[in-house]
Design a protein around this motif. Sequence first.
Motif, PDB file in Angstrom:
ATOM      1  N   GLY A  15       7.784   7.749  51.459  1.00 37.14           N
ATOM      2  CA  GLY A  15       8.245   8.253  50.750  1.00 37.14           C
ATOM      3  C   GLY A  15       7.454   8.168  49.048  1.00 37.14           C
ATOM      4  N   VAL A  16       7.309   9.292  48.398  1.00 31.37           N
ATOM      5  CA  VAL A  16       6.469   9.093  47.378  1.00 31.37           C
ATOM      6  C   VAL A  16       7.889   9.187  46.140  1.00 31.37           C
ATOM      7  CG1 VAL A  16       4.720   9.645  45.965  1.00 31.37           C
ATOM      8  CG2 VAL A  16       4.550   8.988  48.046  1.00 31.37           C
ATOM      9  N   GLY A  17       7.669   8.926  45.237  1.00 30.64           N
ATOM     10  CA  GLY A  17       8.468   9.450  43.524  1.00 30.64           C
ATOM     11  C   GLY A  17       7.391   9.228  42.521  1.00 30.64           C
ATOM     12  N   ALA A  18       7.761  10.101  41.590  1.00 28.23           N
ATOM     13  CA  ALA A  18       6.569  10.569  41.039  1.00 28.23           C
ATOM     14  C   ALA A  18       7.038  11.908  39.687  1.00 28.23           C
ATOM     15  CB  ALA A  18       5.436  10.905  41.549  1.00 28.23           C
ATOM     16  N   PRO A  19       6.758  11.341  38.904  1.00 26.20           N
ATOM     17  CA  PRO A  19       7.105  12.119  37.475  1.00 26.20           C
ATOM     18  C   PRO A  19       6.134  13.584  37.992  1.00 26.20           C
ATOM     19  CG  PRO A  19       5.268  11.201  36.428  1.00 26.20           C
ATOM     20  CD  PRO A  19       5.914  10.293  37.938  1.00 26.20           C
ATOM     21  N   GLY A  20       6.669  14.384  37.153  1.00 20.86           N
ATOM     22  CA  GLY A  20       6.255  15.777  36.929  1.00 20.86           C
ATOM     23  C   GLY A  20       7.147  17.487  38.394  1.00 20.86           C
ATOM     24  N   LEU A  21       6.432  18.069  38.121  1.00 17.73           N
ATOM     25  CA  LEU A  21       6.865  19.513  39.271  1.00 17.73           C
ATOM     26  C   LEU A  21       6.829  19.096  40.562  1.00 17.73           C
ATOM     27  CD1 LEU A  21       6.375  22.276  37.221  1.00 17.73           C
ATOM     28  CD2 LEU A  21       8.545  20.546  36.852  1.00 17.73           C
ATOM     29  N   GLU A  50      -4.599  10.669  49.060  1.00 19.28           N
ATOM     30  CA  GLU A  50      -5.290   9.851  49.475  1.00 19.28           C
ATOM     31  C   GLU A  50      -4.174   8.728  50.550  1.00 19.28           C
ATOM     32  OE1 GLU A  50      -8.554   7.592  49.926  1.00 19.28           O
ATOM     33  OE2 GLU A  50      -8.272   9.376  49.389  1.00 19.28           O
ATOM     34  N   LEU A  51      -2.978   8.924  50.329  1.00 18.03           N
ATOM     35  CA  LEU A  51      -2.204   8.274  51.252  1.00 18.03           C
ATOM     36  C   LEU A  51      -1.509   8.959  52.748  1.00 18.03           C
ATOM     37  CD1 LEU A  51       0.956   6.654  48.779  1.00 18.03           C
ATOM     38  CD2 LEU A  51      -0.668   5.418  49.771  1.00 18.03           C
ATOM     39  N   GLN A  52      -1.725   9.958  52.457  1.00 13.01           N
ATOM     40  CA  GLN A  52      -1.833  11.280  53.318  1.00 13.01           C
ATOM     41  C   GLN A  52      -3.591  11.054  54.609  1.00 13.01           C
ATOM     42  OE1 GLN A  52      -1.783  14.912  51.581  1.00 13.01           O
ATOM     43  NE2 GLN A  52       1.026  14.928  52.284  1.00 13.01           N
ATOM     44  N   ASP A  53      -4.418  10.805  54.030  1.00 13.64           N
ATOM     45  CA  ASP A  53      -6.292  10.549  54.759  1.00 13.64           C
ATOM     46  C   ASP A  53      -6.158   8.821  55.093  1.00 13.64           C
ATOM     47  OD1 ASP A  53      -6.249  13.469  53.869  1.00 13.64           O
ATOM     48  OD2 ASP A  53      -7.782  12.789  52.570  1.00 13.64           O
ATOM     49  N   ARG A  54      -5.399   8.046  54.339  1.00 10.89           N
ATOM     50  CA  ARG A  54      -5.327   6.290  54.895  1.00 10.89           C
ATOM     51  C   ARG A  54      -4.932   6.085  55.733  1.00 10.89           C
ATOM     52  NH1 ARG A  54      -8.214   4.085  50.889  1.00 10.89           N
ATOM     53  NH2 ARG A  54      -6.913   1.695  51.262  1.00 10.89           N
ATOM     54  N   LEU A  55      -3.419   6.444  55.514  1.00 17.64           N
ATOM     55  CA  LEU A  55      -2.238   5.716  56.960  1.00 17.64           C
ATOM     56  C   LEU A  55      -1.897   6.668  57.402  1.00 17.64           C
ATOM     57  CD1 LEU A  55      -0.042   5.045  53.666  1.00 17.64           C
ATOM     58  CD2 LEU A  55      -1.605   3.807  54.794  1.00 17.64           C
ATOM     59  N   PRO A  56      -1.951   6.293  58.893  1.00 17.29           N
ATOM     60  CA  PRO A  56      -1.307   7.266  59.736  1.00 17.29           C
ATOM     61  C   PRO A  56       0.371   7.220  60.010  1.00 17.29           C
ATOM     62  CG  PRO A  56      -1.171   5.014  60.460  1.00 17.29           C
ATOM     63  CD  PRO A  56      -1.768   4.947  59.478  1.00 17.29           C
ATOM     64  N   ALA A  57       0.691   7.932  58.963  1.00 18.66           N
ATOM     65  CA  ALA A  57       2.290   8.298  58.512  1.00 18.66           C
ATOM     66  C   ALA A  57       2.268   9.905  57.981  1.00 18.66           C
ATOM     67  CB  ALA A  57       2.477   6.917  57.424  1.00 18.66           C
ATOM     68  N   ARG A  58       3.995  10.157  58.671  1.00 11.82           N
ATOM     69  CA  ARG A  58       4.078  11.451  57.481  1.00 11.82           C
ATOM     70  C   ARG A  58       4.042  11.312  56.189  1.00 11.82           C
ATOM     71  NH1 ARG A  58       8.260  14.692  60.201  1.00 11.82           N
ATOM     72  NH2 ARG A  58       7.042  14.293  62.606  1.00 11.82           N
ATOM     73  N   VAL A  59       3.944  11.364  54.999  1.00 12.00           N
ATOM     74  CA  VAL A  59       4.089  11.287  53.495  1.00 12.00           C
ATOM     75  C   VAL A  59       4.557  12.539  52.972  1.00 12.00           C
ATOM     76  CG1 VAL A  59       3.110  10.989  51.434  1.00 12.00           C
ATOM     77  CG2 VAL A  59       1.606   9.966  53.833  1.00 12.00           C
ATOM     78  N   ARG A  60       6.094  12.063  52.233  1.00 12.02           N
ATOM     79  CA  ARG A  60       6.952  13.132  51.371  1.00 12.02           C
ATOM     80  C   ARG A  60       6.846  12.478  50.489  1.00 12.02           C
ATOM     81  NH1 ARG A  60      12.739  14.993  52.469  1.00 12.02           N
ATOM     82  NH2 ARG A  60      12.838  16.148  51.318  1.00 12.02           N
ATOM     83  N   VAL A  61       6.442  13.760  49.141  1.00 11.35           N
ATOM     84  CA  VAL A  61       6.730  13.910  47.480  1.00 11.35           C
ATOM     85  C   VAL A  61       7.470  13.837  47.202  1.00 11.35           C
ATOM     86  CG1 VAL A  61       4.942  15.122  47.424  1.00 11.35           C
ATOM     87  CG2 VAL A  61       5.781  13.320  45.190  1.00 11.35           C
ATOM     88  N   GLU A  62       8.710  13.401  45.986  1.00 15.27           N
ATOM     89  CA  GLU A  62       9.330  14.354  45.476  1.00 15.27           C
ATOM     90  C   GLU A  62       9.972  13.998  44.523  1.00 15.27           C
ATOM     91  OE1 GLU A  62      11.431  16.469  44.448  1.00 15.27           O
ATOM     92  OE2 GLU A  62      12.368  16.807  46.281  1.00 15.27           O
TER      93      GLU A  62
END
Length: 395
Positions: A144-150, A174-186
């Motif tokens: 899970g990734v928290g970042a500023p922005g829309l 890059e996280l999606q490419d490098r890690l064998p994991a689901r990546v979700r940003v909010e």
Amino acid sequence: MPASPSTARAINDRLALRLLQQEGPLTAGRLKQLTGLSRPSVADLVERLTVAGLIDVVGESGEQRRGPNARVYGIVADRAHLAALDVRTEGVSVIVSDLLGEVLAEASVPIGDGADTGPAVERAVALVERTAKGAGVDRLHTVGVGAPGLIDPATGELRDSTGLPEWHRRLVAELQDRLPARVRVENETNLAALAEQREGAARGRDTFVLLWLGAGIGAAVVLDGVLRRGASGGTGEIGFLPVPGTRGLPSATGCDGGFHSLAGAAAIGELAARHGVVAAVEPHEPHAATLVGAAVGRAGDDSAARFLDELADRIALGSASVIAVLDPGCVVLGGETGRAGGEVLAARVRERLARLSPLPTEVRAGVLGGGAVLRGALLMARDEAQNEVFAPRER
């Protein structure tokens, strides 16, 4: 139409797993009480979940009873591992946890304003990999990734935003490419609202607004239990809200002249200097929050009281516009500054809003501060992973 036996079993399994998540380890007898299922049904689901590797015996009950102690069952926490990131303009923080959200390791790395995109992304990704390895985790299930922005509501991706470094957007890819994991940003403020609702100041509220008081100003809107993002993902961009008392108007490319100019970190610093409020620089703490905390600590002094009064005037001004449109019933003053202000600042804002708006509104001080973003990112990752791992399966 009644559910098929296999579907009913799957639903019962999901119910039992949710109870074990919420209540912690339970005996079969306690599961029977909480689910309302028969003893044979509970025995069957315990066997199914054990065989599936989702639960295991974690101890015995200490109750006084005839015969052997009852076995206590708990979720197999290392069935999946998670990571959460708080991405700021000045660096990245990460925590790694098990499926139940128990933190196994945490770390952070600074990334300077002038850092090139490639090295900045590599440094952040390497931090995640290194932290996971240090926790003994070979594979992450969800990040899970928290970042500023829309966040684009159609794609779930971080949109290109003026004033934010390019490495933010590149990091997620890059996280999606490098890690064998689901990546979700909010969006970071939305995650702070999730954390404050689950574990902080907004507990018990399914409708509220979280006002983020940090380097910038933002808001998260939760109505009837649903986080509202808007048509373009821009709900809560109240730094752009035109308000009286500024030297101009905001524009499509900058929020100077909007609410940000009254209550952002730079504005708080200028306000403190004008009232003679000073504080030593604290490492890892935004100076605006330190100044507010110092003023709260000596709120009986005239200069500190005047500073807090004027800050409350400013916060109430922006909040009143939000309340007039949404009628949320509750405003949480979040972020490091909201936490530093505590009840002293919240009470001042509450009193002013009662004069500005006919709509009754609670004002609560956030309790998680800047850590709410990282905690919210972990909660998002945990929900995502558990929805998959605990998903009902036909048998």
